[in-house]
Design a protein around this motif. Structure first.
Motif, PDB file in Angstrom:
ATOM      1  N   LEU A  22      -4.018   4.583  42.570  1.00 31.66           N
ATOM      2  CA  LEU A  22      -4.939   3.625  41.939  1.00 31.66           C
ATOM      3  C   LEU A  22      -6.327   3.756  42.541  1.00 31.66           C
ATOM      4  CD1 LEU A  22      -2.754   0.428  41.610  1.00 31.66           C
ATOM      5  CD2 LEU A  22      -3.371   2.078  39.857  1.00 31.66           C
ATOM      6  N   ARG A  23      -6.361   3.988  43.852  1.00 31.06           N
ATOM      7  CA  ARG A  23      -7.640   4.152  44.516  1.00 31.06           C
ATOM      8  C   ARG A  23      -8.335   5.408  43.992  1.00 31.06           C
ATOM      9  NH1 ARG A  23      -8.218   6.863  48.868  1.00 31.06           N
ATOM     10  NH2 ARG A  23      -6.080   6.737  49.622  1.00 31.06           N
ATOM     11  N   ARG A  24      -7.561   6.464  43.795  1.00 29.33           N
ATOM     12  CA  ARG A  24      -8.139   7.721  43.327  1.00 29.33           C
ATOM     13  C   ARG A  24      -8.648   7.612  41.901  1.00 29.33           C
ATOM     14  NH1 ARG A  24      -3.450  11.403  43.229  1.00 29.33           N
ATOM     15  NH2 ARG A  24      -4.880  13.046  42.693  1.00 29.33           N
ATOM     16  N   HIS A  25      -7.932   6.841  41.085  1.00 32.77           N
ATOM     17  CA  HIS A  25      -8.326   6.758  39.677  1.00 32.77           C
ATOM     18  C   HIS A  25      -8.790   5.355  39.376  1.00 32.77           C
ATOM     19  CE1 HIS A  25      -6.507  10.672  39.351  1.00 32.77           C
ATOM     20  NE2 HIS A  25      -5.418  10.197  39.886  1.00 32.77           N
ATOM     21  N   ARG A  26      -9.797   4.922  40.126  1.00 36.71           N
ATOM     22  CA  ARG A  26     -10.260   3.537  40.020  1.00 36.71           C
ATOM     23  C   ARG A  26     -10.646   3.146  38.613  1.00 36.71           C
ATOM     24  NH1 ARG A  26     -13.432   5.663  43.735  1.00 36.71           N
ATOM     25  NH2 ARG A  26     -12.647   5.442  45.840  1.00 36.71           N
ATOM     26  N   TRP A  27     -11.436   4.007  37.975  1.00 32.87           N
ATOM     27  CA  TRP A  27     -11.972   3.611  36.663  1.00 32.87           C
ATOM     28  C   TRP A  27     -10.875   3.483  35.646  1.00 32.87           C
ATOM     29  CZ3 TRP A  27     -16.160   1.164  36.548  1.00 32.87           C
ATOM     30  CH2 TRP A  27     -17.122   1.401  37.534  1.00 32.87           C
ATOM     31  N   ARG A  28      -9.972   4.441  35.700  1.00 30.82           N
ATOM     32  CA  ARG A  28      -8.847   4.394  34.787  1.00 30.82           C
ATOM     33  C   ARG A  28      -8.051   3.111  35.033  1.00 30.82           C
ATOM     34  NH1 ARG A  28      -7.183  10.199  34.687  1.00 30.82           N
ATOM     35  NH2 ARG A  28      -5.986   9.705  36.517  1.00 30.82           N
ATOM     36  N   ALA A  29      -7.792   2.828  36.292  1.00 28.37           N
ATOM     37  CA  ALA A  29      -7.026   1.629  36.630  1.00 28.37           C
ATOM     38  C   ALA A  29      -7.765   0.380  36.147  1.00 28.37           C
ATOM     39  CB  ALA A  29      -6.802   1.565  38.131  1.00 28.37           C
ATOM     40  N   LEU A  30      -9.099   0.401  36.286  1.00 30.12           N
ATOM     41  CA  LEU A  30      -9.886  -0.763  35.875  1.00 30.12           C
ATOM     42  C   LEU A  30      -9.794  -1.004  34.380  1.00 30.12           C
ATOM     43  CD1 LEU A  30     -13.128  -0.681  38.031  1.00 30.12           C
ATOM     44  CD2 LEU A  30     -11.336  -2.407  37.969  1.00 30.12           C
ATOM     45  N   ILE A  31      -9.789   0.094  33.609  1.00 24.53           N
ATOM     46  CA  ILE A  31      -9.710  -0.065  32.156  1.00 24.53           C
ATOM     47  C   ILE A  31      -8.369  -0.684  31.773  1.00 24.53           C
ATOM     48  CG2 ILE A  31      -9.592   1.174  29.961  1.00 24.53           C
ATOM     49  CD1 ILE A  31     -11.658   3.143  31.205  1.00 24.53           C
ATOM     50  N   GLY A  32      -7.296  -0.156  32.359  1.00 21.24           N
ATOM     51  CA  GLY A  32      -5.974  -0.720  32.073  1.00 21.24           C
ATOM     52  C   GLY A  32      -5.920  -2.180  32.493  1.00 21.24           C
ATOM     53  N   VAL A 258      -0.599 -16.014  19.090  1.00 22.31           N
ATOM     54  CA  VAL A 258      -1.929 -15.425  19.265  1.00 22.31           C
ATOM     55  C   VAL A 258      -2.007 -14.735  20.626  1.00 22.31           C
ATOM     56  CG1 VAL A 258      -4.381 -15.964  19.523  1.00 22.31           C
ATOM     57  CG2 VAL A 258      -3.044 -17.080  17.746  1.00 22.31           C
ATOM     58  N   GLY A 259      -1.457 -15.402  21.635  1.00 11.96           N
ATOM     59  CA  GLY A 259      -1.487 -14.835  22.982  1.00 11.96           C
ATOM     60  C   GLY A 259      -0.739 -13.521  23.066  1.00 11.96           C
ATOM     61  N   VAL A 260       0.421 -13.470  22.422  1.00 13.70           N
ATOM     62  CA  VAL A 260       1.213 -12.239  22.480  1.00 13.70           C
ATOM     63  C   VAL A 260       0.479 -11.099  21.767  1.00 13.70           C
ATOM     64  CG1 VAL A 260       3.320 -11.153  21.615  1.00 13.70           C
ATOM     65  CG2 VAL A 260       3.455 -13.295  22.881  1.00 13.70           C
ATOM     66  N   CYS A 261      -0.236 -11.437  20.675  1.00 16.25           N
ATOM     67  CA  CYS A 261      -1.028 -10.399  20.006  1.00 16.25           C
ATOM     68  C   CYS A 261      -2.116  -9.875  20.941  1.00 16.25           C
ATOM     69  CB  CYS A 261      -1.669 -10.952  18.739  1.00 16.25           C
ATOM     70  SG  CYS A 261      -0.467 -11.230  17.450  1.00 16.25           S
ATOM     71  N   ALA A 262      -2.757 -10.790  21.652  1.00 17.62           N
ATOM     72  CA  ALA A 262      -3.783 -10.372  22.610  1.00 17.62           C
ATOM     73  C   ALA A 262      -3.148  -9.430  23.630  1.00 17.62           C
ATOM     74  CB  ALA A 262      -4.389 -11.586  23.308  1.00 17.62           C
ATOM     75  N   PHE A 263      -1.903  -9.749  23.998  1.00 16.35           N
ATOM     76  CA  PHE A 263      -1.208  -8.921  24.982  1.00 16.35           C
ATOM     77  C   PHE A 263      -0.816  -7.569  24.417  1.00 16.35           C
ATOM     78  CE2 PHE A 263      -0.455 -12.330  28.026  1.00 16.35           C
ATOM     79  CZ  PHE A 263      -0.743 -11.592  29.138  1.00 16.35           C
ATOM     80  N   ALA A 264      -0.468  -7.564  23.120  1.00 11.54           N
ATOM     81  CA  ALA A 264      -0.084  -6.288  22.518  1.00 11.54           C
ATOM     82  C   ALA A 264      -1.242  -5.310  22.701  1.00 11.54           C
ATOM     83  CB  ALA A 264       0.235  -6.474  21.050  1.00 11.54           C
ATOM     84  N   LEU A 265      -2.464  -5.804  22.530  1.00 11.77           N
ATOM     85  CA  LEU A 265      -3.628  -4.946  22.743  1.00 11.77           C
ATOM     86  C   LEU A 265      -3.704  -4.522  24.207  1.00 11.77           C
ATOM     87  CD1 LEU A 265      -6.295  -6.739  20.560  1.00 11.77           C
ATOM     88  CD2 LEU A 265      -5.099  -4.599  20.114  1.00 11.77           C
ATOM     89  N   GLY A 266      -3.443  -5.473  25.105  1.00 13.30           N
ATOM     90  CA  GLY A 266      -3.436  -5.137  26.531  1.00 13.30           C
ATOM     91  C   GLY A 266      -2.401  -4.072  26.824  1.00 13.30           C
ATOM     92  N   GLY A 267      -1.233  -4.194  26.194  1.00 12.33           N
ATOM     93  CA  GLY A 267      -0.157  -3.220  26.397  1.00 12.33           C
ATOM     94  C   GLY A 267      -0.569  -1.845  25.914  1.00 12.33           C
ATOM     95  N   SER A 269      -3.562  -0.745  25.806  1.00  8.88           N
ATOM     96  CA  SER A 269      -4.550  -0.188  26.725  1.00  8.88           C
ATOM     97  C   SER A 269      -3.861   0.370  27.966  1.00  8.88           C
ATOM     98  CB  SER A 269      -5.633  -1.216  27.063  1.00  8.88           C
ATOM     99  OG  SER A 269      -5.365  -1.835  28.286  1.00  8.88           O
ATOM    100  N   VAL A 270      -2.782  -0.289  28.398  1.00  5.56           N
ATOM    101  CA  VAL A 270      -2.029   0.258  29.537  1.00  5.56           C
ATOM    102  C   VAL A 270      -1.369   1.574  29.143  1.00  5.56           C
ATOM    103  CG1 VAL A 270      -0.026  -0.066  31.020  1.00  5.56           C
ATOM    104  CG2 VAL A 270      -1.623  -1.930  30.688  1.00  5.56           C
ATOM    105  N   ALA A 271      -0.741   1.590  27.948  1.00  6.68           N
ATOM    106  CA  ALA A 271      -0.075   2.813  27.483  1.00  6.68           C
ATOM    107  C   ALA A 271      -1.082   3.950  27.438  1.00  6.68           C
ATOM    108  CB  ALA A 271       0.532   2.572  26.104  1.00  6.68           C
TER     109      ALA A 271
END
Ligand SMILES: Nc1ncnc2c1ncn2[C@@H]1O[C@H](COP(=O)(O)OP(=O)(O)OP(=O)(O)O)[C@@H](O)[C@H]1O
Ligand SMILES: [Mg+2]
Lengths: 381, 227
Positions: A22-32, A258-267, A269-271
């Protein structure tokens, strides 16, 4: 050379690499992390507002009372009808200390098509608890044609004491302005019960009766007795009411949806970030395999990174949500309506959703990573 | 030296081809290596040296034939894991280190996989780094090291989990002459010091001649030539 005795292997040590990565790929981690934190913040805000609103409504109903009595089988309390005879019967019961009928209605005022109206008796305790900014409590119900305003309603209606106010087809004189703690009440208008019944053409009716018992512990017997005596009535303990009232359930369900939909987007972004991260590390993962990482350890590493991203996202999202709620509470237009209230169970649900989403988003990247064949991957240069 | 009881590597009739048989690489290969030997696999580019080392290290599976390495079968996934964690170390022509990690972090990777305690790992990596002259470089990133230093780091990494066998695939291939010699000398010394068995793939005659045995690899066939 002499070897020191081998210490027992600890399969969890691998996860030290999670933090290195995570330290090495800070930006990527930040986006997720941003994806997850927006989901958390959105869900927190929506649910806090909803449960704040529900809480306000509940407090209208449950002020100084133990039980709510209303008409059986109505979909919304606005449609419930309890007759004056039924109120009298409740008051006559020896175990009842106080019973207060409340008639809910919606009225229109110039420029404000929907204003909540509470029809209450002059003895209603909420009149005593309120802070009277103008007029006096003793005047409530003393004269016909008078209306009393919550302080916020007075503000948005631009009405002062003594002003004539057009409500629906009638005209009322403002005889009092009172500030109540409750946002709903404070943004509503009060009519003496008989006036309200006449106005809404519901003679003798109340929407609910709030009941205070002499001894709260006799509640079970009270409920059974009331419902047995009158098949048209239903008595619910405040807590019980909150969990069964359909309108609350719909609101809550909407919030979670609505919250779960917001999370689907978060998911997603993690994927996305985890997949990118795996694709850009194919050779590195091959090296890990050559150095003794099992497929499961590689998959665990990816899940570990996703979980760490989710944990950060939860922390940042909570901070973001709290900041958002603090701002909303201060916006004058929302004044009183937003009463952020975060239930620990809701918070736990949000945190669980965040981790489940992150884990879901990491499934494909982890599977891909665990299937990397070292020999093939290392041939690339 | 070739007491079969002490054999650490045994291959019988091993064949390997790529592209579903269209590119035959190894033909009926037999090989026995005893514990403690330093054996050169010497051959031209494309003769199949890397392929053989990959089969022995479980990075690839043979089409047919028997393999036994340190008493384990590298064709089986479970044995491979034990092999990689406990029995063998790999050194490649390219160092294959993780460039943006430090020397120390790279050296810790095999120990993490094996779940070794951090303190013990720290002692081990300091000991090895001192032996290859990298003690002062532990906190430097790989991308800041010279080619020779990277290859020495790669050798240390291969030795972190105290393997019995080292598979070295052209470890000097990407180095200049002087650094190549340093790395080869280091390998030979470390092998002697740690009681390692080494299989060294190389196309350079001078390194092959400095080994205990030379096995000539030509068009996927092996034959032993006197050292
Ligand atoms: N995955 C693969 N698919 C197809 N052909 C392959 C594959 N891997 C190796 N080969 C072929 O197998 C032959 C032997 O390759 P190998 O890498 O074992 O040779 P080598 O002796 O190590 O050569 P070098 O000294 O160049 O490293 C080569 O002709 C190579 O092109
Ligand atoms: Mg090769």
């Amino acid at each position: 050379m002499s070897l020191p005795p081998e210490s027992p292997a600890n399969p969890w040590r691998v996860y030290a690499l999670v933090f290195t990565n995570l330290r090495r790929h800070r930006w990527r981690a930040l986006i997720g992390m941003a994806g997850i934190s927006f989901g958390v913040a959105a869900m927190l805000t929506i649910l806090a507002i909803i449960s704040g609103a529900i809480g306000m409504f509940q407090r209208i109903l449950s002020s100084d009372s133990h039980y709510l009595v209303f008409e059986r089988n109505v979909s919304d309390l606005f449609f419930s009808s309890v007759t004056s005879a039924q109120v009298a019967a409740l008051r006559a019961r020896p175990d009842v200390a106080e019973a207060h009928p409340v008639l809910f209605g919606l009225v229109s005022a110039p420029g404000h098509p929907v204003v909540t109206c509470f029809g209450i008796e002059a003895t209603d305790p909420r009149l005593g608890r309120a802070q009277w900014l103008a007029g006096e409590r003793a005047g409530f119900g003393a004269r016909a044609g008078e209306i009393f305003l919550g302080s916020r309603a007075a503000e948005f209606l631009g009405a002062r004491l003594g002003a004539e106010l057009a409500i629906g087809r009638g005209t009322f004189r403002v005889a009092g302005i009172l500030r109540t703690e409750n946002g709903f009440e404070d943004g509503g208008v009060f009519l003496p019960l008989p006036e309200a019944q006449a106005f809404f053409h519901r003679a003798g009716a109340a929407s609910v009766v709030t009941v205070k018992l002499r001894d709260e512990r006799t509640g079970g017997a009270f409920k059974v007795a009331v419902e047995a005596a009158d098949a048209g009535l239903m008595a619910l303990e405040n807590r019980e009411f909150n969990s069964t009232y359909t309108s609350f359930r719909i609101l809550n369900f909407t919030g979670w949806a609505v919250g779960v939909c917001a999370f689907a987007l978060g998911g997603l972004s993690v994927a996305n970030t985890m997949l990118l991260s795996v694709f850009s590390r194919i050779r590195e993962i091959a090296i890990l395999r050559v150095c003794g990482f099992s497929r499961a350890q590689v998959a665990g590493l990816i899940f570990g990174e996703a979980a760490a991203v989710a944990a950060l996202g939860v922390v940042v999202g909570c901070a973001l949500g709290a900041a958002l709620l603090a701002v909303l509470e201060r916006v004058p237009q929302f004044n009183g309506y937003v009463q952020a209230r975060v239930d620990p169970a809701v918070l736990a649900g949000i945190v669980a959703t965040a981790f489940i989403t992150a884990a879901g988003g990491a499934i494909y990247p982890a599977r891909f990573a665990s299937r990397i064949e070292p020999a093939e991957a290392m041939r690339y240069e | 030296m070739s007491d079969p009881a002490a054999a650490i590597v045994r291959a019988r009739g091993v064949a390997k081809s790529y592209d579903s048989g269209r590119i035959p690489v190894l033909h009926e290969v037999d090989l026995t290596v005893a514990a403690g030997e330093l054996v050169a696999l010497w051959g031209a580019s494309g003769s199949g040296k890397s392929t053989l080392l990959h089969l022995l290290g479980g990075l690839d599976v043979p089409d047919r034939g028997e393999l036994e390495v340190c008493g384990l079968d590298p064709r089986r996934e479970a044995d491979r894991l034990t092999l990689r964690r406990r029995e063998l170390g790999f050194v490649f022509q390219l160092h294959h280190l993780i460039p943006d990690l430090t020397v120390e972090e790279n050296l810790r990777v095999p120990a993490l996989a094996a779940g070794r305690p951090s303190r013990e790992t720290g002692l081990r990596l300091r000991e090895l780094a001192a032996q290859v002259g990298l003690a002062h470089r532990l906190s430097h990133r790989i991308q800041d090291l010279s080619g020779g230093e990277r290859q020495r780091t790669a050798i240390c990494r291969a030795l972190m989990n105290r393997p019995r066998l080292l598979l070295a695939d052209e470890p000097t291939g990407s180095l200049d002459e002087r650094n190549g010699e340093v790395v080869f000398a280091l390998l030979r010394d470390l092998a002697a010091r740690h009681g390692l068995t080494v299989l060294l793939a190389t196309h350079e005659r001078r390194f092959a001649e400095a080994c205990h045995r030379i096995i000539r690899v030509r068009d996927g066939r092996l034959d032993e030539i006197a050292a």
